[in-house]
Write a protein that holds these residues in place. Sequence first.
Motif, PDB file in Angstrom:
ATOM      1  N   ILE A  78      30.119  41.392  45.002  1.00  0.00           N
ATOM      2  CA  ILE A  78      31.113  42.441  45.204  1.00  0.00           C
ATOM      3  C   ILE A  78      31.563  42.916  43.827  1.00  0.00           C
ATOM      4  O   ILE A  78      31.859  42.096  42.963  1.00  0.00           O
ATOM      5  N   GLY A  79      31.586  44.228  43.598  1.00  0.00           N
ATOM      6  CA  GLY A  79      31.979  44.746  42.298  1.00  0.00           C
ATOM      7  C   GLY A  79      33.028  45.840  42.404  1.00  0.00           C
ATOM      8  O   GLY A  79      33.114  46.539  43.412  1.00  0.00           O
ATOM      9  N   GLN A  80      33.811  45.956  41.353  1.00  0.00           N
ATOM     10  CA  GLN A  80      34.832  46.995  41.286  1.00  0.00           C
ATOM     11  C   GLN A  80      34.894  47.513  39.854  1.00  0.00           C
ATOM     12  O   GLN A  80      35.050  46.733  38.908  1.00  0.00           O
ATOM     13  N   ALA A  81      34.736  48.813  39.698  1.00  0.00           N
ATOM     14  CA  ALA A  81      34.825  49.425  38.367  1.00  0.00           C
ATOM     15  C   ALA A  81      36.231  49.262  37.809  1.00  0.00           C
ATOM     16  O   ALA A  81      37.221  49.291  38.550  1.00  0.00           O
ATOM     17  N   GLY A 130      45.920  43.853  34.283  1.00  0.00           N
ATOM     18  CA  GLY A 130      44.472  44.046  34.230  1.00  0.00           C
ATOM     19  C   GLY A 130      43.743  43.318  35.336  1.00  0.00           C
ATOM     20  O   GLY A 130      44.355  42.741  36.225  1.00  0.00           O
ATOM     21  N   MET A 131      42.439  43.356  35.268  1.00  0.00           N
ATOM     22  CA  MET A 131      41.629  42.770  36.338  1.00  0.00           C
ATOM     23  C   MET A 131      41.190  41.350  36.061  1.00  0.00           C
ATOM     24  O   MET A 131      40.553  40.703  36.886  1.00  0.00           O
ATOM     25  N   PHE A 132      41.533  40.835  34.888  1.00  0.00           N
ATOM     26  CA  PHE A 132      41.100  39.486  34.548  1.00  0.00           C
ATOM     27  C   PHE A 132      42.255  38.618  34.130  1.00  0.00           C
ATOM     28  O   PHE A 132      42.214  37.510  33.863  1.00  0.00           O
ATOM     29  N   VAL A 190      31.974  33.115  41.524  1.00  0.00           N
ATOM     30  CA  VAL A 190      32.029  33.357  40.092  1.00  0.00           C
ATOM     31  C   VAL A 190      32.608  34.755  39.871  1.00  0.00           C
ATOM     32  O   VAL A 190      32.057  35.742  40.347  1.00  0.00           O
ATOM     33  N   HIS A 191      33.724  34.821  39.137  1.00  0.00           N
ATOM     34  CA  HIS A 191      34.407  36.080  38.825  1.00  0.00           C
ATOM     35  C   HIS A 191      34.041  36.443  37.394  1.00  0.00           C
ATOM     36  O   HIS A 191      34.257  35.637  36.476  1.00  0.00           O
ATOM     37  N   ILE A 248      31.836  35.402  32.048  1.00  0.00           N
ATOM     38  CA  ILE A 248      32.399  34.700  33.200  1.00  0.00           C
ATOM     39  C   ILE A 248      33.868  34.390  32.913  1.00  0.00           C
ATOM     40  O   ILE A 248      34.203  33.859  31.853  1.00  0.00           O
ATOM     41  N   LYS A 249      34.710  34.735  33.864  1.00  0.00           N
ATOM     42  CA  LYS A 249      36.143  34.509  33.728  1.00  0.00           C
ATOM     43  C   LYS A 249      36.605  33.250  34.460  1.00  0.00           C
ATOM     44  O   LYS A 249      37.482  32.538  33.985  1.00  0.00           O
TER      45      LYS A 249
END
Length: 131
Positions: free
Chosen positions: A116-119, A129-131, A84-85, A72-73
Motif C-alpha cells: 500500500i502506498g501514499q504519495a 509528517g508521514m514518518f 514494513v513501513h 525503512i522506518k
Amino acid sequence: MSAEQKKLESSYKEIAVSFLQLVAAGKVRTAYEQYISANFTHHNPYFCGDAPSLMHAMEESSASAPNKKFEIKRVIAEGEIVAVHSHVQQDSEDIGGAVVHIFRFDGEQIVELWDIGQAIPKDSPNEYGMF
C-alpha cells in the motif's frame, strides 16, 4: 510469547527487510530466489496475482529508477505476519511516498504480499509528517 515465537518473528522481520532491500537495490531475481515460496500470491491490483508478474514489474521499476532510495522506518511482526513501513523515492529529487508492505510467511518463505502506498504531499497541514 515464548522465546521460540520471538525468535521466529525476528527471523521473519529479517527476511522481509532483506527481501525489500534486495529489490530496492535492483536484485529482484535474487530476492525472489531466496525468499519467495512456490505458492506465492500477492494483492497488488495492477498486476496478475502470481510471482512472475510481480517480479517482472519490480524489475521494470528498478530499471526505470536505478537511483531509487529506500529507507525503512519501522518493522512490526505478529505471528506469521510482518509489516514494513518505508519511505521510497524514485531519485534524490523526488519527495517520494510512504509504503507499507505486509508479508505472510510459511516457514522461512514469503507466501503472500500486500503493498500500500501514499504519495507525500508537498504542502501538508500535518506538522508531524508521514514518518
